[in-house]
Design an enzyme around this catalytic site. Structure first.
Site, PDB file in Angstrom:
ATOM      1  N   ASP A   1       0.737  -1.218  -0.135  1.00  0.00           N
ATOM      2  CA  ASP A   1       0.125   0.086  -0.005  1.00  0.00           C
ATOM      3  C   ASP A   1       0.858   1.285   0.059  1.00  0.00           C
ATOM      4  O   ASP A   1       2.039   1.240   0.576  1.00  0.00           O
ATOM      5  CB  ASP A   1      -1.061   0.149   1.375  1.00  0.00           C
ATOM      6  CG  ASP A   1      -2.178   0.979   1.259  1.00  0.00           C
ATOM      7  OD1 ASP A   1      -2.408   1.292  -0.101  1.00  0.00           O
ATOM      8  OD2 ASP A   1      -2.947   1.240   2.202  1.00  0.00           O
TER       9      ASP A   1
ATOM     10  N   ASN B   1     -10.751  -2.371  -6.258  1.00  0.00           N
ATOM     11  CA  ASN B   1      -9.738  -1.289  -7.026  1.00  0.00           C
ATOM     12  C   ASN B   1     -10.315  -1.072  -8.275  1.00  0.00           C
ATOM     13  O   ASN B   1     -10.222  -0.065  -9.161  1.00  0.00           O
ATOM     14  CB  ASN B   1      -8.332  -2.074  -7.104  1.00  0.00           C
ATOM     15  CG  ASN B   1      -7.531  -1.776  -5.918  1.00  0.00           C
ATOM     16  OD1 ASN B   1      -6.654  -2.510  -5.736  1.00  0.00           O
ATOM     17  ND2 ASN B   1      -7.918  -1.129  -5.039  1.00  0.00           N
TER      18      ASN B   1
HETATM   19  C1  FPP Z   1      -2.085   0.246  -3.284  1.00  0.00           C
HETATM   20  O1  FPP Z   1      -1.407   1.612  -3.528  1.00  0.00           O
HETATM   21  C2  FPP Z   1      -1.329  -0.513  -4.578  1.00  0.00           C
HETATM   22  C3  FPP Z   1      -2.254  -1.000  -5.267  1.00  0.00           C
HETATM   23  C4  FPP Z   1      -3.501  -0.750  -5.467  1.00  0.00           C
HETATM   24  C5  FPP Z   1      -1.543  -1.921  -6.544  1.00  0.00           C
HETATM   25  C6  FPP Z   1      -0.448  -2.438  -6.137  1.00  0.00           C
HETATM   26  C7  FPP Z   1       0.450  -2.573  -7.371  1.00  0.00           C
HETATM   27  C8  FPP Z   1       1.814  -2.701  -7.522  1.00  0.00           C
HETATM   28  C9  FPP Z   1       2.718  -2.604  -6.302  1.00  0.00           C
HETATM   29  C10 FPP Z   1       2.512  -2.611  -8.819  1.00  0.00           C
HETATM   30  C11 FPP Z   1       2.200  -3.664  -9.802  1.00  0.00           C
HETATM   31  C12 FPP Z   1       1.942  -4.881  -9.275  1.00  0.00           C
HETATM   32  C13 FPP Z   1       2.937  -6.148  -9.701  1.00  0.00           C
HETATM   33  C14 FPP Z   1       2.719  -7.299  -8.835  1.00  0.00           C
HETATM   34  C15 FPP Z   1       4.031  -6.204 -10.391  1.00  0.00           C
HETATM   35  P1  FPP Z   1      -2.240   2.934  -3.552  1.00  0.00           P
HETATM   36  O2  FPP Z   1      -2.544   3.059  -4.938  1.00  0.00           O
HETATM   37  O3  FPP Z   1      -3.676   2.410  -2.980  1.00  0.00           O
HETATM   38  O4  FPP Z   1      -1.740   3.970  -2.654  1.00  0.00           O
HETATM   39  P2  FPP Z   1      -2.620   4.971  -1.807  1.00  0.00           P
HETATM   40  O5  FPP Z   1      -3.394   4.296  -0.687  1.00  0.00           O
HETATM   41  O6  FPP Z   1      -1.237   5.946  -1.336  1.00  0.00           O
HETATM   42  O7  FPP Z   1      -3.127   5.641  -2.709  1.00  0.00           O
END
Ligand code: FPP
Length: 251
Positions: free
Chosen positions: A18, A66
């Site tokens: 996250d 998401n």
């Molecule tokens: C949460 O951060 C993350 C995600 C919803 C996506 C996770 C994806 C990756 C780490 C990259 C791609 C994955 C792979 C397996 C290569 P957020 O966007 O919710 O962050 P925030 O809470 O700060 O908005």
């Protein structure tokens, strides 16, 4: 850094990655840049976990919820995922890592599913770490789908209701065949499970760090695992019972 005891590592490590969006916003960058940097952290954690001999690594890459993000971000995440899998499959072969996916794959775009199928098939014979990507995954959705599958078997006469146990139910889950996670890391300071592995996390040790996922380093991973090694896992028993059986973590 204190050395880690290789005999007391989690067999199954799960991660809620996250804070990509906040990492980017704090730097006046687009959210997708945070996801791109997050993908670099994924490479590091996969490599380190496999080197350490962790048997199962499960990453929450995209939740059922998401899908309600802006379409542009969803598309960019799908593209990033496809690119990561394509680029990393050769490395997975060299490192003997097997891909696995949990979640509702029928929600994913066809091209992502094709890339996943190809990576899963190519790595199917690998005997090292199992890398599970949770994609379009939600714990409640997984549980209700498992209950529906089991109910169909009951109606078909294949399962007697009195024979239903936690073990049997577990086989209907997407994670059937995987042990429950021993350790869950969540980055970015949020202290929630967010619909991740609701059934499987029953006795998992939880670890929260303020660090956003793109800033999560080898040192942070090491620190988290050292914390895991300091915990006494009692599984509902008393401390005395656990000590009699050979000390913490051997319960
Ligand atoms: C949460 O951060 C993350 C995600 C919803 C996506 C996770 C994806 C990756 C780490 C990259 C791609 C994955 C792979 C397996 C290569 P957020 O966007 O919710 O962050 P925030 O809470 O700060 O908005």
């Amino acid at each position: 850094m204190e050395p880690l005891d290789p005999d007391k590592l989690p067999v199954h490590l799960a991660v809620i990655m996250d804070g990509n969006g906040r990492w980017a916003q704090q730097r006046m960058l687009k959210r997708i840049v945070g996801h791109q940097r997050g993908a670099e952290t994924v490479k590091m954690v996969v490599e380190q976990a496999s080197l350490m001999g962790i048997k199962y690594l499960t990453l929450f890459a995209f939740s059922s919820e998401n899908w309600s993000r802006p379409a542009l971000e969803v598309r960019a995440l799908m593209t990033l995922l496809k690119k990561y899998i394509r680029q990393e499959t050769a490395r997975m072969m060299r490192k003997n890592i097997r891909y696995n996916v949990i979640g509702n794959r029928s929600d994913l775009p066809d091209d992502v599913n094709e890339t996943l199928d190809s990576a899963i098939n190519q790595t199917a014979g690998n005997t090292g770490m199992v890398l599970t990507l949770a994609l379009s995954y939600g714990g409640r959705q997984e549980l209700s789908a498992a209950a529906a599958r089991m109910a169909r078997d009951v109606v078909a006469g294949k399962v007697a209701p009195e024979k239903i146990t936690t073990e049997l139910f577990g086989t209907y889950l997407d994670t059937g065949g995987l042990p429950d996670p021993d350790f869950l890391i969540r980055t970015s300071g949020e202290m929630r499970i967010s619909n991740f592995l609701l059934w499987q996390l029953a006795y998992t040790e939880l670890y929260f760090t303020e660090t956003n996922w793109p800033d999560f380093t080898i040192n942070e991973l090491h620190k988290a695992l050292a914390d895991f090694q300091s915990r006494e896992r009692r599984f509902g028993k008393t401390s005395g019972q656990i000590m009699q059986r050979g000390g913490p973590l051997n319960a």
